[in-house]
Design a protein around this motif. Structure first.
Motif, PDB file in Angstrom:
ATOM      1  N   LEU A   8       0.835  -1.199   0.000  1.00 47.56           N
ATOM      2  CA  LEU A   8       0.000   0.000   0.000  1.00 47.56           C
ATOM      3  C   LEU A   8       0.873   1.254   0.000  1.00 47.56           C
ATOM      4  O   LEU A   8       1.922   1.310   0.646  1.00 47.56           O
ATOM      5  N   SER A   9       0.407   2.267  -0.750  1.00 49.20           N
ATOM      6  CA  SER A   9       1.144   3.525  -0.859  1.00 49.20           C
ATOM      7  C   SER A   9       0.193   4.613  -1.326  1.00 49.20           C
ATOM      8  O   SER A   9      -0.920   4.321  -1.786  1.00 49.20           O
ATOM      9  N   PRO A  10       0.592   5.879  -1.232  1.00 48.53           N
ATOM     10  CA  PRO A  10      -0.236   6.951  -1.784  1.00 48.53           C
ATOM     11  C   PRO A  10      -0.535   6.749  -3.268  1.00 48.53           C
ATOM     12  O   PRO A  10      -1.627   7.078  -3.738  1.00 48.53           O
ATOM     13  N   LEU A  11       0.437   6.199  -4.002  1.00 56.12           N
ATOM     14  CA  LEU A  11       0.212   5.929  -5.423  1.00 56.12           C
ATOM     15  C   LEU A  11      -0.895   4.899  -5.603  1.00 56.12           C
ATOM     16  O   LEU A  11      -1.750   5.039  -6.504  1.00 56.12           O
ATOM     17  N   PHE A  12      -0.911   3.883  -4.760  1.00 55.30           N
ATOM     18  CA  PHE A  12      -1.969   2.870  -4.812  1.00 55.30           C
ATOM     19  C   PHE A  12      -3.331   3.516  -4.608  1.00 55.30           C
ATOM     20  O   PHE A  12      -4.305   3.180  -5.287  1.00 55.30           O
ATOM     21  N   ALA A  13      -3.420   4.449  -3.660  1.00 52.80           N
ATOM     22  CA  ALA A  13      -4.684   5.142  -3.410  1.00 52.80           C
ATOM     23  C   ALA A  13      -5.128   5.934  -4.628  1.00 52.80           C
ATOM     24  O   ALA A  13      -6.312   5.945  -4.987  1.00 52.80           O
ATOM     25  N   GLY A  14      -4.183   6.593  -5.292  1.00 51.08           N
ATOM     26  CA  GLY A  14      -4.526   7.345  -6.498  1.00 51.08           C
ATOM     27  C   GLY A  14      -4.987   6.447  -7.622  1.00 51.08           C
ATOM     28  O   GLY A  14      -5.955   6.770  -8.332  1.00 51.08           O
ATOM     29  N   VAL A  15      -4.306   5.322  -7.797  1.00 51.59           N
ATOM     30  CA  VAL A  15      -4.703   4.365  -8.832  1.00 51.59           C
ATOM     31  C   VAL A  15      -6.100   3.820  -8.561  1.00 51.59           C
ATOM     32  O   VAL A  15      -6.929   3.690  -9.472  1.00 51.59           O
ATOM     33  N   PHE A  16      -6.375   3.524  -7.299  1.00 54.57           N
ATOM     34  CA  PHE A  16      -7.699   3.040  -6.912  1.00 54.57           C
ATOM     35  C   PHE A  16      -8.779   4.053  -7.278  1.00 54.57           C
ATOM     36  O   PHE A  16      -9.823   3.701  -7.846  1.00 54.57           O
ATOM     37  N   ALA A  17      -8.557   5.327  -6.963  1.00 57.81           N
ATOM     38  CA  ALA A  17      -9.544   6.361  -7.271  1.00 57.81           C
ATOM     39  C   ALA A  17      -9.755   6.495  -8.775  1.00 57.81           C
ATOM     40  O   ALA A  17     -10.894   6.638  -9.243  1.00 57.81           O
ATOM     41  N   ILE A  18      -8.680   6.433  -9.542  1.00 57.86           N
ATOM     42  CA  ILE A  18      -8.797   6.541 -10.999  1.00 57.86           C
ATOM     43  C   ILE A  18      -9.566   5.359 -11.570  1.00 57.86           C
ATOM     44  O   ILE A  18     -10.468   5.526 -12.413  1.00 57.86           O
ATOM     45  N   GLU A  19      -9.225   4.153 -11.135  1.00 59.53           N
ATOM     46  CA  GLU A  19      -9.887   2.951 -11.647  1.00 59.53           C
ATOM     47  C   GLU A  19     -11.379   2.964 -11.346  1.00 59.53           C
ATOM     48  O   GLU A  19     -12.208   2.680 -12.222  1.00 59.53           O
ATOM     49  N   ARG A  20     -11.749   3.293 -10.114  1.00 60.07           N
ATOM     50  CA  ARG A  20     -13.173   3.275  -9.747  1.00 60.07           C
ATOM     51  C   ARG A  20     -13.940   4.405 -10.423  1.00 60.07           C
ATOM     52  O   ARG A  20     -15.103   4.226 -10.787  1.00 60.07           O
ATOM     53  N   THR A  21     -13.316   5.561 -10.601  1.00 65.55           N
ATOM     54  CA  THR A  21     -13.988   6.659 -11.299  1.00 65.55           C
ATOM     55  C   THR A  21     -14.202   6.314 -12.764  1.00 65.55           C
ATOM     56  O   THR A  21     -15.272   6.584 -13.325  1.00 65.55           O
ATOM     57  N   ALA A  22     -13.192   5.722 -13.387  1.00 67.18           N
ATOM     58  CA  ALA A  22     -13.329   5.316 -14.792  1.00 67.18           C
ATOM     59  C   ALA A  22     -14.437   4.281 -14.945  1.00 67.18           C
ATOM     60  O   ALA A  22     -15.274   4.383 -15.861  1.00 67.18           O
ATOM     61  N   ALA A  23     -14.467   3.294 -14.055  1.00 66.88           N
ATOM     62  CA  ALA A  23     -15.518   2.281 -14.118  1.00 66.88           C
ATOM     63  C   ALA A  23     -16.895   2.914 -13.935  1.00 66.88           C
ATOM     64  O   ALA A  23     -17.867   2.522 -14.586  1.00 66.88           O
ATOM     65  N   PHE A  24     -16.997   3.904 -13.060  1.00 67.06           N
ATOM     66  CA  PHE A  24     -18.254   4.607 -12.824  1.00 67.06           C
ATOM     67  C   PHE A  24     -18.738   5.294 -14.104  1.00 67.06           C
ATOM     68  O   PHE A  24     -19.909   5.193 -14.474  1.00 67.06           O
ATOM     69  N   VAL A  25     -17.834   5.973 -14.778  1.00 62.56           N
ATOM     70  CA  VAL A  25     -18.180   6.652 -16.031  1.00 62.56           C
ATOM     71  C   VAL A  25     -18.631   5.650 -17.077  1.00 62.56           C
ATOM     72  O   VAL A  25     -19.641   5.856 -17.775  1.00 62.56           O
ATOM     73  N   PHE A  26     -17.904   4.550 -17.215  1.00 67.75           N
ATOM     74  CA  PHE A  26     -18.254   3.542 -18.220  1.00 67.75           C
ATOM     75  C   PHE A  26     -19.631   2.950 -17.960  1.00 67.75           C
ATOM     76  O   PHE A  26     -20.418   2.744 -18.896  1.00 67.75           O
ATOM     77  N   GLN A  27     -19.944   2.669 -16.706  1.00 75.08           N
ATOM     78  CA  GLN A  27     -21.237   2.057 -16.385  1.00 75.08           C
ATOM     79  C   GLN A  27     -22.394   2.992 -16.737  1.00 75.08           C
ATOM     80  O   GLN A  27     -23.440   2.546 -17.221  1.00 75.08           O
ATOM     81  N   ILE A  28     -22.236   4.270 -16.494  1.00 72.02           N
ATOM     82  CA  ILE A  28     -23.286   5.212 -16.869  1.00 72.02           C
ATOM     83  C   ILE A  28     -23.410   5.293 -18.382  1.00 72.02           C
ATOM     84  O   ILE A  28     -24.517   5.339 -18.938  1.00 72.02           O
TER      85      ILE A  28
END
Length: 269
Positions: free
Chosen positions: A175-195
């Motif tokens: 775990l690292s700050p970079l991991f947190a950023g990647v997590f936010a990007i991945e979930r936001t992208a998935a959110f956009v795609f689902q809509i």
């Protein structure tokens, strides 16, 4: 071992952001697009059943329960093909059924933007994924990290096997700050795609086009290919996340412009 405080803060902020995303978007669009809470609940229910029950059961059978299928899935190419199609078929069939029922209900006001049903449903479907796949999982790791920093983690994991405990420690160490950023990007992208998938399906359903379901399955599967390639060890994480970040921005811009154009057309009529 311990997790750095800055990592805990970044992971907590990223988790809060993902958790708030569906709620804040629903509140922002509720009035201008005349969102119906029943559409959103339908999206949550479809993801919960078709993705977390049916798809997981199918994956357990194909990848673990059937020896012959498991041997085939050992081939990375077949694994990528199966992984992309399984998600596409399960989720899009559920989305199609739900939006067909919503369209048949036909209780929407004549002056309401037609895409409101798709956006309401999409927020529910995407929000359920954000919470089930993202928020709840990250909350678990945050709790584990806090326990590790207190020195109480092994005691709370005493019912697990040694291999499982070691795996938890390895993940915490990564775990690292970079991991947190990647997590936010991945979930936001998935959110956009689902809509976007929901708007695409809704427009096809409203138009009475029988080809919308196979098209949606193919589009969904293509979006899932990079993630499946990463899981199969065929693509680096940086390239996959970079692709999803760029694609999500493009899709979000197109989605915003098309939905806004229709809303303006309704308001003028």
């Amino acid at each position: 071992m311990s997790v750095a405080p800055i990592t805990l803060v970044c992971l907590s902020l990223a988790t809060l952001f993902v958790a708030a995303l569906p709620v804040s978007l629903y509140r922002r669009l509720r009035v201008p697009f005349a969102l119906d809470w029943r559409d959103t609940i339908a999206g949550v229910a479809v993801f919960a059943f078709f993705a977390t029950v049916l798809e997981r059961a199918l994956n357990d059978y194909v990848l673990h329960g059937n020896a012959a299928a498991a041997r085939v899935m050992a081939n990375p190419a077949f694994f990528v093909l199966y992984g992309a199609l399984a998600a596409g078929v399960c989720e899009e069939v559920g989305r199609y059924i739900a939006l067909r029922l919503i369209e048949r209900r036909g209780a929407r006001k004549p002056t309401a933007p037609a895409d409101g049903a798709a956006l309401g449903y999409g927020i529910g479907h995407a929000g359920a994924e954000a919470w089930f796949v993202g928020v709840l999982v990250q909350l678990q790791w945050i709790v584990f990290a806090v326990l590790a920093n207190r020195g109480d983690l092994d005691e709370h994991l005493s019912n697990l096997t040694l291999d499982s405990v070691l795996r938890v420690h390895l993940i915490l160490a990564s775990l690292s700050p970079l991991f947190a950023g990647v997590f936010a990007i991945e979930r936001t992208a998935a959110f956009v795609f689902q809509i976007a998938f929901s708007v695409l399906m809704w427009r096809g359903v409203r138009a009475g086009w029988t080809g919308i379901l196979p098209l949606a399955i193919v589009v969904h599967a293509l979006i899932d290919v990079p993630a499946a390639m990463y899981q199969a060890g065929l693509a680096p994480l940086a390239a996959v996340d970079g692709f999803y970040a760029v694609a999500a921005v493009v899709v979000a811009i197109v989605l915003f412009r098309t939905c806004r154009r229709e809303r303006r057309g309704v308001s003028v009529a």
